[in-house]
Design an enzyme around this catalytic site. Structure first.
Site: not given
Ligand code: ACO
Length: 321
Positions: A115, A248, A278
């Site tokens: 990215c 980004h 993304n």
């Molecule tokens: N739909 C519904 N529920 C979901 C989904 C989905 N797509 N994905 C995960 N869940 C559920 C999980 O199973 C979990 O359920 P549980 O509590 O019963 O186990 C719950 O949602 C919470 O999951 P978390 O992973 O804790 O969710 P969080 O609030 O942390 O958000 C996310 C996850 C959005 C991926 C976050 O960690 C994030 O934004 N990370 C950055 C990742 C990113 O953007 N990467 C891109 C590449 S790197 C970059 O470009 C900078």
């Protein structure tokens, strides 16, 4: 001899025709518009058709950027493609793109910084221009991340989209790119990767994207803040000197969190992740092109770009428009 600078002379982008909303995605993936939007700010993303490759997306983005910059194929002497989803193992997507554009004998190569690829490519092209090794370059981020999604993994497959964005960077007597700042820390390589490889005609390991979302989130916010300050300090600027902050486009929460730490007002923060998802290396040049065509970025304004991706690799650039 007067100093040579590198200026962005034109931008272009391309999104594949197929646009998939969160509601449509939730018919095949166990998710919802509410979950995706509240966690990421994403409403929809585009997916390439089966016969569209990264070089096809890049071709249209580059043609649009060249038109905006009023240059043609004969003017281009360097093509840098930032991609993690190349057309093939080799040759580079840049060589394939060079041929499709009808550009003869320009230097052509890919950069792989996931990215952060566009910022890495911009920094590289800028150095070619400032040393006199190139005069008119294309820097393009192009991705078909839909090809490396694990559709069984709802924590990642809802986040990414396909697209391409390009800039024409030209030699100029006026400052354009004011500075670039690149970093990497390979000890985090497991946090965001597509670890598979080809061996003896077979795929070894998973070729699909995996991510430790929480770890990426935490690292990204701090890295964006640190690298933005590094770029500001290098130019003797304070955040209020910035007209547009183009981070980004991974996740609106990460972007706004970083912007808040930089005391950047909301109305200076460009958001396209809602429409694009993304798009990895394509996200910043896509956001640049949208902002230029919407009339937001105007001549003389200062744009701060910051990106982070797998590796981790990250960086920033400040450009005067
Ligand atoms: N739909 C519904 N529920 C979901 C989904 C989905 N797509 N994905 C995960 N869940 C559920 C999980 O199973 C979990 O359920 P549980 O509590 O019963 O186990 C719950 O949602 C919470 O999951 P978390 O992973 O804790 O969710 P969080 O609030 O942390 O958000 C996310 C996850 C959005 C991926 C976050 O960690 C994030 O934004 N990370 C950055 C990742 C990113 O953007 N990467 C891109 C590449 S790197 C970059 O470009 C900078």
């Amino acid at each position: 001899m007067s100093e040579v600078f590198a200026r962005i002379a034109g931008t272009g982008s391309y999104l594949p025709a197929r646009c998939v909303t969160n509601d449509e995605l939730s018919k095949t993936v166990d998710t919802s518009d509410e979950w995706i939007f509240s966690r990421t700010g994403i409403r929809e993303r585009h997916y390439a058709a089966d016969n569209e490759s990264a070089s096809d997306l890049a071709l249209i983005a580059c043609q649009r950027a060249m038109k905006a910059a009023r240059v043609d194929a004969n003017d281009i002497d360097l093509i840098i493609v930032a991609t993690s989803t190349p057309d093939m193992v080799f040759p580079s997507t840049a060589c394939i793109l060079q041929d499709k554009l009808g550009v003869k004998e320009a230097i052509a190569f890919d950069v792989q910084a996931v990215c952060a690829g566009f910022v890495y490519g911009l920094a590289t092209a800028e150095k070619f221009i400032r040393t006199g090794a190139a005069k008119c370059t294309l820097v393009v981020g192009t991705e078909v991340f839909s090809r490396i999604m694990n559709w069984q993994d709802r924590t990642t497959c809802v986040l990414f989209g396909d697209g391409a964005g390009a800039v024409v960077l030209k030699a100029s007597t006026e400052p354009g790119i004011l500075s670039t700042h690149l970093h990497a820390d390979g000890s985090y390589r497991q946090a965001l990767c597509a670890p598979g490889t080809v061996e003896n005609g077979k795929i070894r390991g998973s070729p699909m994207l995996t991510m430790e979302g929480g770890a990426v989130y935490k690292f990204a916010v701090k890295a964006f803040e640190d690298v933005a300050w590094e770029a500001l300090h290098a130019n003797g600027l304070q955040p209020d000197a910035i007209d547009w902050f183009i981070c980004h486009q991974a996740n609106q929460r990460i972007i706004m969190h970083a912007a808040k730490r930089l005391a950047m007002p909301d109305d200076k923060v460009v958001i396209t992740v809602d429409r694009h998802g993304n798009t990895s290396a394509a996200s910043i040049p896509l956001a640049l092109d949208v902002s230029v065509r919407e009339g937001k970025i105007k001549p003389g304004q200062i744009v701060l770009m910051a990106a982070l991706g797998g590796g981790f690799a990250w960086g920033a650039a400040i450009a005067k428009w």
